[in-house]
Scaffold this motif. Structure first.
Motif, PDB file in Angstrom:
ATOM      1  N   ALA A  63       0.819  -1.216   0.000  1.00 25.60           N
ATOM      2  CA  ALA A  63       0.000   0.000   0.000  1.00 25.60           C
ATOM      3  C   ALA A  63       0.848   1.259   0.000  1.00 25.60           C
ATOM      4  N   THR A  64       2.008   1.204   0.652  1.00 29.80           N
ATOM      5  CA  THR A  64       2.841   2.401   0.782  1.00 29.80           C
ATOM      6  C   THR A  64       3.629   2.699  -0.483  1.00 29.80           C
ATOM      7  N   LEU A  65       4.132   1.668  -1.141  1.00 27.61           N
ATOM      8  CA  LEU A  65       5.025   1.838  -2.283  1.00 27.61           C
ATOM      9  C   LEU A  65       4.462   2.724  -3.393  1.00 27.61           C
ATOM     10  N   PRO A  66       3.229   2.482  -3.889  1.00 27.87           N
ATOM     11  CA  PRO A  66       2.789   3.230  -5.067  1.00 27.87           C
ATOM     12  C   PRO A  66       2.061   4.536  -4.774  1.00 27.87           C
ATOM     13  N   GLN A  67       1.866   4.905  -3.502  1.00 25.25           N
ATOM     14  CA  GLN A  67       0.979   6.021  -3.212  1.00 25.25           C
ATOM     15  C   GLN A  67       1.492   7.356  -3.742  1.00 25.25           C
ATOM     16  N   GLY A  68       2.801   7.534  -3.800  1.00 25.39           N
ATOM     17  CA  GLY A  68       3.324   8.797  -4.300  1.00 25.39           C
ATOM     18  C   GLY A  68       3.522   8.835  -5.803  1.00 25.39           C
ATOM     19  N   MET A  69       3.233   7.720  -6.491  1.00 26.30           N
ATOM     20  CA  MET A  69       3.505   7.636  -7.926  1.00 26.30           C
ATOM     21  C   MET A  69       2.598   8.504  -8.796  1.00 26.30           C
ATOM     22  N   PRO A  70       1.284   8.560  -8.550  1.00 24.27           N
ATOM     23  CA  PRO A  70       0.428   9.286  -9.497  1.00 24.27           C
ATOM     24  C   PRO A  70       0.759  10.763  -9.632  1.00 24.27           C
ATOM     25  N   LEU A  71       1.155  11.434  -8.554  1.00 23.09           N
ATOM     26  CA  LEU A  71       1.373  12.875  -8.624  1.00 23.09           C
ATOM     27  C   LEU A  71       2.855  13.226  -8.573  1.00 23.09           C
ATOM     28  N   PHE A  72       3.498  13.014  -7.439  1.00 19.08           N
ATOM     29  CA  PHE A  72       4.890  13.434  -7.276  1.00 19.08           C
ATOM     30  C   PHE A  72       5.851  12.570  -8.091  1.00 19.08           C
ATOM     31  N   GLY A  73       5.729  11.254  -7.963  1.00 19.10           N
ATOM     32  CA  GLY A  73       6.585  10.372  -8.740  1.00 19.10           C
ATOM     33  C   GLY A  73       6.340  10.522 -10.227  1.00 19.10           C
ATOM     34  N   GLY A  74       5.056  10.674 -10.608  1.00 20.20           N
ATOM     35  CA  GLY A  74       4.726  10.863 -12.009  1.00 20.20           C
ATOM     36  C   GLY A  74       5.335  12.126 -12.571  1.00 20.20           C
ATOM     37  N   ALA A  75       5.298  13.212 -11.787  1.00 24.58           N
ATOM     38  CA  ALA A  75       5.871  14.481 -12.249  1.00 24.58           C
ATOM     39  C   ALA A  75       7.375  14.346 -12.482  1.00 24.58           C
ATOM     40  N   ILE A  76       8.069  13.650 -11.574  1.00 24.96           N
ATOM     41  CA  ILE A  76       9.517  13.494 -11.721  1.00 24.96           C
ATOM     42  C   ILE A  76       9.842  12.575 -12.897  1.00 24.96           C
ATOM     43  N   MET A  77       9.044  11.518 -13.099  1.00 25.25           N
ATOM     44  CA  MET A  77       9.283  10.648 -14.248  1.00 25.25           C
ATOM     45  C   MET A  77       8.990  11.375 -15.560  1.00 25.25           C
ATOM     46  N   GLU A  92       5.946   4.573 -15.932  1.00 24.82           N
ATOM     47  CA  GLU A  92       6.234   4.426 -17.355  1.00 24.82           C
ATOM     48  C   GLU A  92       5.313   5.318 -18.184  1.00 24.82           C
ATOM     49  N   MET A  93       4.032   5.378 -17.815  1.00 27.86           N
ATOM     50  CA  MET A  93       3.104   6.228 -18.552  1.00 27.86           C
ATOM     51  C   MET A  93       3.540   7.683 -18.517  1.00 27.86           C
ATOM     52  N   TRP A  94       3.918   8.176 -17.330  1.00 28.20           N
ATOM     53  CA  TRP A  94       4.344   9.576 -17.218  1.00 28.20           C
ATOM     54  C   TRP A  94       5.669   9.805 -17.925  1.00 28.20           C
ATOM     55  N   ALA A  95       6.567   8.831 -17.895  1.00 22.14           N
ATOM     56  CA  ALA A  95       7.838   8.981 -18.604  1.00 22.14           C
ATOM     57  C   ALA A  95       7.604   9.060 -20.112  1.00 22.14           C
ATOM     58  N   MET A  96       6.668   8.247 -20.634  1.00 25.33           N
ATOM     59  CA  MET A  96       6.340   8.302 -22.052  1.00 25.33           C
ATOM     60  C   MET A  96       5.683   9.633 -22.415  1.00 25.33           C
ATOM     61  N   ALA A  97       4.879  10.177 -21.497  1.00 23.79           N
ATOM     62  CA  ALA A  97       4.287  11.499 -21.737  1.00 23.79           C
ATOM     63  C   ALA A  97       5.377  12.560 -21.804  1.00 23.79           C
ATOM     64  N   GLY A  98       6.353  12.483 -20.909  1.00 25.52           N
ATOM     65  CA  GLY A  98       7.464  13.422 -20.947  1.00 25.52           C
ATOM     66  C   GLY A  98       8.297  13.260 -22.204  1.00 25.52           C
ATOM     67  N   TYR A  99       8.490  12.021 -22.643  1.00 31.46           N
ATOM     68  CA  TYR A  99       9.261  11.766 -23.869  1.00 31.46           C
ATOM     69  C   TYR A  99       8.551  12.384 -25.068  1.00 31.46           C
ATOM     70  N   LEU A 100       7.233  12.262 -25.114  1.00 31.67           N
ATOM     71  CA  LEU A 100       6.464  12.867 -26.203  1.00 31.67           C
ATOM     72  C   LEU A 100       6.606  14.387 -26.185  1.00 31.67           C
ATOM     73  N   LEU A 101       6.523  14.993 -25.009  1.00 34.79           N
ATOM     74  CA  LEU A 101       6.669  16.446 -24.910  1.00 34.79           C
ATOM     75  C   LEU A 101       8.076  16.884 -25.319  1.00 34.79           C
ATOM     76  N   GLY A 102       9.088  16.109 -24.922  1.00 37.29           N
ATOM     77  CA  GLY A 102      10.459  16.433 -25.313  1.00 37.29           C
ATOM     78  C   GLY A 102      10.652  16.362 -26.813  1.00 37.29           C
ATOM     79  N   THR A 103       9.992  15.385 -27.448  1.00 37.82           N
ATOM     80  CA  THR A 103      10.065  15.260 -28.896  1.00 37.82           C
ATOM     81  C   THR A 103       9.291  16.378 -29.581  1.00 37.82           C
ATOM     82  N   LEU A 104       8.156  16.727 -29.018  1.00 38.46           N
ATOM     83  CA  LEU A 104       7.324  17.775 -29.608  1.00 38.46           C
ATOM     84  C   LEU A 104       8.000  19.142 -29.522  1.00 38.46           C
ATOM     85  N   ALA A 105       8.539  19.473 -28.356  1.00 37.24           N
ATOM     86  CA  ALA A 105       9.132  20.795 -28.146  1.00 37.24           C
ATOM     87  C   ALA A 105      10.581  20.872 -28.598  1.00 37.24           C
ATOM     88  N   ARG A 106      11.264  19.702 -28.671  1.00 35.68           N
ATOM     89  CA  ARG A 106      12.693  19.658 -29.013  1.00 35.68           C
ATOM     90  C   ARG A 106      13.511  20.523 -28.067  1.00 35.68           C
TER      91      ARG A 106
END
Length: 300
Positions: A87-101, A189-203
């Motif tokens: 229960a503890t491991l994934p709780q920070g992933m959706p917001l804080f962990g997702g933002a960093i990924m 992984e989902m947030w990292a792929m979103a960041g990868y798309l933004l990096g590709t889009l904005a260059r």
């Protein structure tokens, strides 16, 4: 990526060998890049502080903080022990962990354009598809490593708490732990792929990082707030990546987002199955959009 590493890709023939060589080259780039280690270290430190350190200080002192209001000391301690890892491991992933990924994914893609790496590789090396597949594969391997490093860090912290309080050090069931790690990986992984798309889009790493943080930490939160008054906005938010990630973790850990002690980012807007389906859909959609951009645009 160094010039030598980039030029090594020129000999790669199209096909699986080209993807494998591209993956190995990008892993080398990521392994030797201080920004990657700083970003990962920042996440592990924040996770350790907010998931364990602050809560243990609260438990020891008998006071409350912004994240533990409404929890008894027994409930607080239970979440800090090894048995509470699922229960503890994934709780920070959706917001804080997702933002960093998302930041990590954005700088991996965006800096390739800023440094001229992609221009060199795509004009002299293997096909664009092989190069992109290798880079995305390397990013996925990195995110899997981050998920496992988070598990190891959390287990070390929980074990220290259990020993300090003379409590059981027994691990949870393997199935529950595997599900928790799997969900954490999918969300990151989902947030990292979103960041990868933004990096590709904005260059540009700076622009893509800014856009990603504004979207994940501000715009989605505002839309969910407006959704309380407008039904069509509420329906729209059910298709957002943050809603999918927050609902997936929230439903798995069984936290009521309406309670004062709920971790920010956890939601119950979607069922577990639908949230899982949405996250998987984004894991297909985001790399596909990135591939389309790389194939359609010039490399400069």
């Amino acid at each position: 990526m160094s010039a030598a590493t980039s030029l090594d890709l020129r000999a790669s023939a199209p096909g699986p060998s080209a993807v494998l060589n591209s993956t190995r080259a990008d892993l080398l780039r990521l392994r030797k890049w201080p920004a990657v280690w700083v970003t990962i270290g920042a996440w592990l430190a924040l996770n350790a502080m907010f998931a364990y350190l602050f809560n243990y200080v609260t438990y020891s002192s008998g006071t409350t903080n912004f994240s533990t209001q409404g929890e008894s000391r027994a409930e607080l301690l239970a979440g800090l022990l090894p048995s509470g890892l699922p229960a503890t491991l994934p709780q920070g992933m959706p917001l804080f962990g997702g933002a960093i990924m998302m930041v990590l994914g954005a700088i991996i893609a965006g800096n390739g354009y800023g440094w001229g790496t992609w221009k060199t590789v795509l004009t002299q090396g293997p096909s664009r598809t092989s190069t992109l597949a290798g880079s995305l594969s390397a990013t996925t391997v990195l995110i899997a490593g981050v998920a496992l490093a988070t598990l190891v860090t959390d287990y070390a912290m929980s074990l220290a708490v259990a020993l300090a309080e003379s409590r059981s050090t027994a691990l949870p069931g393997l199935g529950d732990l595997a599900q928790s790690v799997g969900v954490a990986f999918l969300v990151m992984e989902m947030w990292a792929m979103a960041g990868y798309l933004l990096g590709t889009l904005a260059r540009s790493p700076a622009v893509s990082v800014g856009l990603g943080l504004v979207w994940g930490l501000v715009i989605e939160q505002l839309l969910r707030g407006v959704g309380g008054s407008l039904a069509w906005v509420d329906t729209f938010t059910h298709f957002l990546p943050g809603t999918s990630a927050g609902s997936l973790v929230g439903q798995m850990v069984g936290v009521d987002p309406g309670t004062p002690d709920a971790t920010p980012g956890l939601l119950d807007a979607l069922s577990y199955d639908r949230a899982l389906l949405m996250v998987v859909a984004y894991l297909v959609l985001l790399p596909t959009l990135t591939w389309w951009l790389v194939r359609r645009r010039d490399v400069v």
